[in-house]
Design a protein around this motif. Structure first.
Motif, PDB file in Angstrom:
ATOM      1  N   GLN A   1       0.084   3.852  -3.015  1.00 53.47           N
ATOM      2  CA  GLN A   1      -0.868   4.562  -2.173  1.00 53.47           C
ATOM      3  C   GLN A   1      -1.906   5.336  -2.974  1.00 53.47           C
ATOM      4  O   GLN A   1      -3.047   5.502  -2.541  1.00 53.47           O
ATOM      5  N   GLN A   2      -1.548   5.777  -4.167  1.00 56.34           N
ATOM      6  CA  GLN A   2      -2.491   6.545  -4.974  1.00 56.34           C
ATOM      7  C   GLN A   2      -3.625   5.675  -5.505  1.00 56.34           C
ATOM      8  O   GLN A   2      -4.673   6.180  -5.933  1.00 56.34           O
TER       9      GLN A   2
ATOM     10  N   VAL B   1      -5.165   3.187  -3.705  1.00 61.15           N
ATOM     11  CA  VAL B   1      -5.954   2.558  -2.654  1.00 61.15           C
ATOM     12  C   VAL B   1      -7.408   3.024  -2.648  1.00 61.15           C
ATOM     13  O   VAL B   1      -8.291   2.328  -2.144  1.00 61.15           O
TER      14      VAL B   1
ATOM     15  N   LEU C   1       0.816  -1.212   0.000  1.00 56.87           N
ATOM     16  CA  LEU C   1       0.000   0.000   0.000  1.00 56.87           C
ATOM     17  C   LEU C   1       0.852   1.265   0.000  1.00 56.87           C
ATOM     18  O   LEU C   1       0.436   2.294  -0.547  1.00 56.87           O
ATOM     19  N   SER C   2       2.026   1.212   0.599  1.00 59.71           N
ATOM     20  CA  SER C   2       2.899   2.387   0.560  1.00 59.71           C
ATOM     21  C   SER C   2       3.494   2.591  -0.829  1.00 59.71           C
ATOM     22  O   SER C   2       3.754   3.723  -1.249  1.00 59.71           O
TER      23      SER C   2
ATOM     24  N   SER D   1       5.284   6.602   4.592  1.00 59.51           N
ATOM     25  CA  SER D   1       4.018   5.866   4.616  1.00 59.51           C
ATOM     26  C   SER D   1       4.207   4.407   5.026  1.00 59.51           C
ATOM     27  O   SER D   1       3.339   3.839   5.702  1.00 59.51           O
TER      28      SER D   1
ATOM     29  N   ALA E   1      -4.251   3.633   5.200  1.00 58.37           N
ATOM     30  CA  ALA E   1      -3.669   3.872   3.878  1.00 58.37           C
ATOM     31  C   ALA E   1      -4.543   4.777   3.017  1.00 58.37           C
ATOM     32  O   ALA E   1      -4.082   5.304   1.992  1.00 58.37           O
TER      33      ALA E   1
ATOM     34  N   LEU F   1       2.085   2.856   8.142  1.00 55.47           N
ATOM     35  CA  LEU F   1       1.190   1.709   8.000  1.00 55.47           C
ATOM     36  C   LEU F   1       1.649   0.543   8.864  1.00 55.47           C
ATOM     37  O   LEU F   1       0.824  -0.165   9.470  1.00 55.47           O
TER      38      LEU F   1
END
Length: 365
Positions: free
Chosen positions: A134-135, A137, A130-131, A302, A181, A306
């Motif tokens: 991230q855009q 999610v 997810l890091s 990030s 996230a 997380l």
């Protein structure tokens, strides 16, 4: 990569140390009678717990001094190993059956629970995934569906054992990571509805789970069967009053309350130490969660944010379920109280994870 600018969070260290100390004391107090009856040694369980605590502390010190960014590199292979262990434990002759669940790998009384490894392995991989994306999610198909598929597969393998408690903790902590996230609430709300329907299906598919729900609603409908555990747990908590009967003075540990040193250790603590002792332990857990979430908020990237949220989520969800069960607010689910209940795999793995959290706390601004 930024260098650690301070020592690990003192609040975290103190709360972990105090909870672990309380746990060792209570494991001895809760298990002494059963240990003497089964093994002729009232220190049997606490000696083993102390050994695993020492191993866990060593692992915690190691991970607390290792840059948390290293875990991002190894997140994928670690998750694959966790999945392999979950499959391996299901093979008859390899996985050992204890307490009605094929959830152990090991020899004789020494063993590991692959599901415990999966809790941390899933959090590590989700934090990396997810890091790095991230855009995405906020997009259900490209961003949310892939991690959900992984979580669902792991949960399904854990349920084949079956182990609803550990599976629920893994899913709960993983959903916290998804929320932090940036997953949209409408997506998570829809998933919650689907999950509730799935849970109903799991309950209906297994008669013993349905019996637990019935006993949760009215334990006296089957006081010697499905309602027995919760009734005995309440019989332990009620006499404790404000200050308790005194350390070592529990009556319910004399073969009345099943698993007094594991799933229902909080009942024994409340009986012996009363409302004050139980409240003190809950406050220590709240401090741990507070400082863990603070590390997540102030993490420099990030991935760290997380990861800290996920590790803290494991503790928070597990405490919520365990204490909810023993005080009668949730149906009975076999799950331990973090750092307190007897159990080698859970204790060692959790201390290792908390070491990562301590390392993250060193980067807090």
């Amino acid at each position: 990569m930024p260098k650690a600018r301070s020592a690990p969070d003192v609040w975290l260290i103190v709360s972990i140390a105090l909870i672990l100390t309380i746990g060792l004391i209570m494991v001895y107090s809760a298990s002494a009678v059963r240990a003497f009856q089964d093994f002729g040694d009232k220190f049997y369980y606490v000696k083993r717990q102390t050994l695993f605590a020492a191993l866990g502390i060593g692992a915690m010190v190691f991970t607390a001094n290792m840059d948390y960014h290293v875990w991002k590199k190894y997140a994928k292979p670690l998750l694959l190993i966790c999945f392999a262990l979950l499959v391996l434990v299901l093979i008859p002759g390899i996985g050992a059956v204890r307490g009605g669940a094929r959830s152990w790998l090991g020899i004789s009384s020494f063993g590991i629970q692959p599901s415990e490894f999966m809790k941390l392995g899933m959090i590590l991989f989700l934090s990396k995934l997810l890091s790095d994306n991230q855009q995405r999610v906020t997009q259900f198909t490209k961003g949310l569906l892939p991690p959900l598929a992984l979580m669902g597969t792991a949960f399904g393998l854990i349920m084949l054992q079956p182990d609803l408690g550990t599976g629920s903790v893994m899913m709960g902590a993983s959903l916290i990571v998804l929320f932090v996230a940036g997953a949209q609430l409408k997506h998570l709300g829809g998933l919650a509805a689907i999950g509730a329907l799935g849970l109903v299906g799991l309950i209906l598919a297994a008669p013993y789970r349905l019996a637990r729900i019935t006993s949760f609603m009215d334990p006296w409908s089957d006081p010697l069967g499905s309602g027995y555990q919760i009734i005995q747990s309440l019989y332990a908590i009620a006499p404790g009053g404000l200050v308790g009967l005194g350390l070592g003075m529990s009556r319910q540990k004399y073969s009345y309350l099943p698993e007094p040193q594991t799933d229902f250790i909080f009942s024994i603590l409340a009986e012996e130490m009363g409302f004050i002792g139980g409240s003190l332990l809950i406050v220590l857990f709240l401090i741990l969660v507070w400082r863990g979430m603070r590390a997540a908020i102030y993490a420099p990237d990030s991935f760290g944010s997380l990861l800290a949220a996920g590790i803290t989520g494991i503790v928070a969800v597990q405490v919520l379920i365990n204490i909810g069960v023993v005080i009668g607010l949730m149906p009975v689910t076999g799950i331990t109280l973090p750092l307190v209940s007897y159990g080698g795999s859970s204790l060692t793995l959790l201390l290792t994870a908390l070491g990562i959290l301590l390392n993250l706390s060193r980067y807090s601004r």
